[in-house]
Design an enzyme around this catalytic site. Sequence first.
Site, PDB file in Angstrom:
ATOM      1  N   CYS A 122     -11.972   1.152  30.893  1.00 28.54           N
ATOM      2  CA  CYS A 122     -10.921   0.944  31.910  1.00 28.54           C
ATOM      3  C   CYS A 122     -11.091  -0.390  32.608  1.00 28.54           C
ATOM      4  O   CYS A 122     -10.144  -0.983  33.084  1.00 28.54           O
ATOM      5  CB  CYS A 122     -10.988   2.060  32.941  1.00 28.54           C
ATOM      6  SG  CYS A 122     -12.567   2.072  33.785  1.00 28.54           S
ATOM      7  N   ASN A 124     -13.138   7.865  26.633  1.00 28.43           N
ATOM      8  CA  ASN A 124     -13.769   6.593  26.268  1.00 28.43           C
ATOM      9  C   ASN A 124     -15.250   6.511  26.559  1.00 28.43           C
ATOM     10  O   ASN A 124     -16.032   5.953  25.793  1.00 28.43           O
ATOM     11  CB  ASN A 124     -13.019   5.442  26.925  1.00 28.43           C
ATOM     12  CG  ASN A 124     -13.022   5.553  28.440  1.00 28.43           C
ATOM     13  OD1 ASN A 124     -12.827   6.615  29.004  1.00 28.43           O
ATOM     14  ND2 ASN A 124     -13.276   4.437  29.098  1.00 28.43           N
ATOM     15  N   GLU A 158      -9.250   7.909  39.250  1.00 26.48           N
ATOM     16  CA  GLU A 158      -9.679   6.649  38.623  1.00 26.48           C
ATOM     17  C   GLU A 158      -8.729   6.433  37.458  1.00 26.48           C
ATOM     18  O   GLU A 158      -8.791   7.168  36.464  1.00 26.48           O
ATOM     19  CB  GLU A 158     -11.112   6.779  38.107  1.00 26.48           C
ATOM     20  CG  GLU A 158     -12.144   7.077  39.173  1.00 26.48           C
ATOM     21  CD  GLU A 158     -12.435   5.876  40.034  1.00 26.48           C
ATOM     22  OE1 GLU A 158     -13.271   5.986  40.930  1.00 26.48           O
ATOM     23  OE2 GLU A 158     -11.810   4.813  39.822  1.00 26.48           O
ATOM     24  N   GLU A 213     -15.821   6.247  44.513  1.00 25.59           N
ATOM     25  CA  GLU A 213     -16.967   7.093  44.206  1.00 25.59           C
ATOM     26  C   GLU A 213     -18.173   6.195  43.979  1.00 25.59           C
ATOM     27  O   GLU A 213     -18.046   5.071  43.500  1.00 25.59           O
ATOM     28  CB  GLU A 213     -16.663   7.987  42.987  1.00 25.59           C
ATOM     29  CG  GLU A 213     -15.486   8.934  43.259  1.00 25.59           C
ATOM     30  CD  GLU A 213     -15.342  10.051  42.233  1.00 25.59           C
ATOM     31  OE1 GLU A 213     -16.298  10.335  41.487  1.00 25.59           O
ATOM     32  OE2 GLU A 213     -14.250  10.642  42.190  1.00 25.59           O
TER      33      GLU A 213
HETATM   34  N1  LIG Z   1     -10.296   3.963  36.262  1.00 22.22           N
HETATM   35  C1  LIG Z   1     -11.276   4.429  35.497  1.00 22.22           C
HETATM   36  O1  LIG Z   1     -12.447   4.527  35.911  1.00 22.22           O
HETATM   37  C2  LIG Z   1     -10.954   4.862  34.082  1.00 22.22           C
HETATM   38  C3  LIG Z   1     -12.027   5.170  33.241  1.00 22.22           C
HETATM   39  C4  LIG Z   1     -11.743   5.541  31.921  1.00 22.22           C
HETATM   40  C5  LIG Z   1     -10.429   5.635  31.449  1.00 22.22           C
HETATM   41  N2  LIG Z   1      -9.423   5.330  32.303  1.00 22.22           N
HETATM   42  C6  LIG Z   1      -8.042   5.389  31.814  1.00 22.22           C
HETATM   43  O2  LIG Z   1      -7.876   6.535  30.960  1.00 22.22           O
HETATM   44  C7  LIG Z   1      -6.923   6.228  29.947  1.00 22.22           C
HETATM   45  C8  LIG Z   1      -7.473   6.597  28.590  1.00 22.22           C
HETATM   46  O3  LIG Z   1      -7.977   7.926  28.617  1.00 22.22           O
HETATM   47  P1  LIG Z   1      -7.059   9.133  28.132  1.00 22.22           P
HETATM   48  O4  LIG Z   1      -6.126   8.695  27.056  1.00 22.22           O
HETATM   49  O5  LIG Z   1      -7.944  10.313  27.897  1.00 22.22           O
HETATM   50  O6  LIG Z   1      -6.181   9.425  29.431  1.00 22.22           O
HETATM   51  P2  LIG Z   1      -5.180  10.636  29.603  1.00 22.22           P
HETATM   52  O7  LIG Z   1      -4.620  10.486  30.946  1.00 22.22           O
HETATM   53  O8  LIG Z   1      -4.258  10.792  28.458  1.00 22.22           O
HETATM   54  O9  LIG Z   1      -6.119  11.969  29.574  1.00 22.22           O
HETATM   55  C9  LIG Z   1      -7.206  12.059  30.433  1.00 22.22           C
HETATM   56  C10 LIG Z   1      -7.546  13.531  30.587  1.00 22.22           C
HETATM   57  O10 LIG Z   1      -6.487  14.166  31.281  1.00 22.22           O
HETATM   58  C11 LIG Z   1      -6.077  15.331  30.598  1.00 22.22           C
HETATM   59  N3  LIG Z   1      -4.654  15.508  30.908  1.00 22.22           N
HETATM   60  C12 LIG Z   1      -3.597  14.870  30.346  1.00 22.22           C
HETATM   61  N4  LIG Z   1      -2.447  15.266  30.930  1.00 22.22           N
HETATM   62  C13 LIG Z   1      -2.797  16.174  31.904  1.00 22.22           C
HETATM   63  C14 LIG Z   1      -2.076  16.955  32.868  1.00 22.22           C
HETATM   64  N5  LIG Z   1      -0.746  16.875  32.969  1.00 22.22           N
HETATM   65  N6  LIG Z   1      -2.759  17.791  33.693  1.00 22.22           N
HETATM   66  C15 LIG Z   1      -4.104  17.881  33.613  1.00 22.22           C
HETATM   67  N7  LIG Z   1      -4.859  17.173  32.719  1.00 22.22           N
HETATM   68  C16 LIG Z   1      -4.202  16.326  31.880  1.00 22.22           C
HETATM   69  C17 LIG Z   1      -6.388  15.031  29.158  1.00 22.22           C
HETATM   70  O11 LIG Z   1      -6.498  16.230  28.404  1.00 22.22           O
HETATM   71  C18 LIG Z   1      -7.720  14.290  29.284  1.00 22.22           C
HETATM   72  O12 LIG Z   1      -8.775  15.218  29.434  1.00 22.22           O
HETATM   73  C19 LIG Z   1      -6.637   4.751  30.070  1.00 22.22           C
HETATM   74  O13 LIG Z   1      -5.429   4.565  30.792  1.00 22.22           O
HETATM   75  C20 LIG Z   1      -7.780   4.210  30.929  1.00 22.22           C
HETATM   76  O14 LIG Z   1      -7.434   3.080  31.668  1.00 22.22           O
HETATM   77  C21 LIG Z   1      -9.640   4.947  33.605  1.00 22.22           C
HETATM   78  O1  LIG Z   2     -13.864   3.124  31.348  1.00 19.63           O
HETATM   79  C1  LIG Z   2     -14.119   3.068  32.544  1.00 19.63           C
HETATM   80  C2  LIG Z   2     -15.430   2.919  33.054  1.00 19.63           C
HETATM   81  C3  LIG Z   2     -15.780   3.486  34.214  1.00 19.63           C
HETATM   82  C4  LIG Z   2     -17.097   3.296  34.683  1.00 19.63           C
HETATM   83  C5  LIG Z   2     -17.614   3.996  35.742  1.00 19.63           C
HETATM   84  O2  LIG Z   2     -16.932   4.962  36.361  1.00 19.63           O
HETATM   85  C6  LIG Z   2     -18.966   3.707  36.236  1.00 19.63           C
HETATM   86  O3  LIG Z   2     -19.617   2.744  35.750  1.00 19.63           O
HETATM   87  O4  LIG Z   2     -19.390   4.455  37.156  1.00 19.63           O
END
Ligand SMILES: NC(=O)c1ccc[n+]([C@@H]2O[C@H](COP(=O)([O-])OP(=O)(O)OC[C@H]3O[C@@H](n4cnc5c(N)ncnc54)[C@H](O)[C@@H]3O)[C@@H](O)[C@H]2O)c1
Ligand SMILES: O=C/C=C/C=C(\O)C(=O)O
Length: 486
Positions: free
Chosen positions: A288, A155, A254, A467
């Site tokens: 997120c 994202n 995260e 972080e």
């Molecule tokens: N908390 C935060 O700061 C934050 C920020 C951005 C996105 N997100 C979360 O991420 C999600 C959307 O992103 P997404 O669809 O890419 O997430 P995802 O978990 O499907 O994938 C994230 C990454 O993990 C890798 N991955 C998937 N399964 C794996 C495994 N078993 N072992 C190692 N790597 C693996 C994927 O290839 C990708 O690079 C949403 O749930 C969102 O809330 C959280």
């Molecule tokens: O989609 C999630 C956004 C995360 C944002 C950060 O980790 C940041 O602003 O440092």
Amino acid sequence: MKEIKNFINGEYVTNLSGKTYEKRNPVDNSLIGMVYEAGQPEVDAAVAAAKAALKGPWGKLSVVERCAMLDAIVAEINNRFDDFLQAEIADTGKPAHLASHIDIPRGAANFKIFTDTIKNVSTESFEMRTPDGKTARSYGVRTPRGVIGIICPWNLPLLLMTWKAGPALACGNTVVVKPSEDTPSTATLLGEVMNKVGVPPGVYNVVNGYGVNSAGSFLTAHPDVNGITFTGETRTGTAIMQAAAVGIRPVSLELGGKNAAVVFADADFDNAVATVTRSCFENAGQVCLGTERVYVERPIFDKFVAALKEKAEQMKPGRPFDHDTKIGPLVSKKHQAKVLGMYAKAKEEGANIVFGGGIPDMPDDLKDGCWVQPTIWTGLPETATVVTEEIFGPCCHISPFDSEDEVLNKVNANRYGLATSIHTQDISRAMRLANAIEVGLCWVNSWFLRDLRTPFGGSKQSGIGREGGVHSLEFYTELRNVMVKY
Ligand SMILES: NC(=O)c1ccc[n+]([C@@H]2O[C@H](COP(=O)([O-])OP(=O)(O)OC[C@H]3O[C@@H](n4cnc5c(N)ncnc54)[C@H](O)[C@@H]3O)[C@@H](O)[C@H]2O)c1
Ligand SMILES: O=C/C=C/C=C(\O)C(=O)O
């Protein structure tokens, strides 16, 4: 046809398997390029290069020398701002004004904050009398953790990757980055910056591919990876935590969220509407920290719903560089199907669809893009699927509340605990609520306002660890205590 390769030990390489996959533009589903999927051999080579680099010139640099190199990275990212902008937009389809104001500037800022931090951070020291009447002085020594595996989502690709690579390198580690399969370009491009500024080979490596049975899981399972930092879905975080348990490697997670906005009747109404509009619809809801639950104090509920509806109606979808584009597509057909599935679920569960709920009418040349409408629902119970589960799209459910206790209990009833925004001009009430809401990040009369020195992370099922500024040192360094008797 663009080729997106792996970046290992300072060189762009393909793979032994010959396996590639298509990267398509989310705006119109046109083919952007072919990505070389890193297999076990490529991940092994990247980890070996990173491990070797720790003992090479990189590992011998002083903090000041290392930070000078990171400052050069900052300068080169800024020099190549347009290249990173084009790459990020090609991968994500996000509006250019968004990528140029958030994603790319943070790509540079995420290195700068940690050179500032690491040059000015101290460790503790204590003096004590020993039983035999002598004196002993202890002091802390921070050393790099080693090879850090970095796994990122799609994202905010450059922002979220550099939010990890910045502190990792500033602390003297080396990294192997696994970008999302959907957004490989900016992490891979950063390799050119590393070579240009003279970062030794092996310090920064990129392996492209998927998660399970691909580069992601090969990386987290690798015994020479000393720590794993991950941003992504909560269920993926569980899998990564399980992988890290073998060999007892620390994780920084995260994860997902189901974030709430709480709007009191005394709020600055226009600011609340503008801020909640951003938190619901910015980046097509693919943030997120984004809001998917809005609670509005009953006296202004109808007025607020009408105002947010008007904002949603003005969210013109379009090409990234069109000046009147206000919202982009979702990142992939897979994610579009997931979000449309949740839209259908909301309808099935009896939601009142205030606006949206489907796919916008797009010009013929964009019809095959990953478009969804910004969407607003009301009328569902707290137990409804779209009120409890993360959607990660441009949508929200709005419900009224009558008391502070009622809304606090509703906000806290969710398994996630990432972010909340509170809108009120009663600062005592805002602080009371902020102290009681079970999240890692609470904004008052604002959203996604970032001071990079502050702790960033989620509570409950939204993550482990913090972080930002000195807080990143906890994960990216080992802290050793030395006691000297004299
Ligand atoms: N908390 C935060 O700061 C934050 C920020 C951005 C996105 N997100 C979360 O991420 C999600 C959307 O992103 P997404 O669809 O890419 O997430 P995802 O978990 O499907 O994938 C994230 C990454 O993990 C890798 N991955 C998937 N399964 C794996 C495994 N078993 N072992 C190692 N790597 C693996 C994927 O290839 C990708 O690079 C949403 O749930 C969102 O809330 C959280
Ligand atoms: O989609 C999630 C956004 C995360 C944002 C950060 O980790 C940041 O602003 O440092």
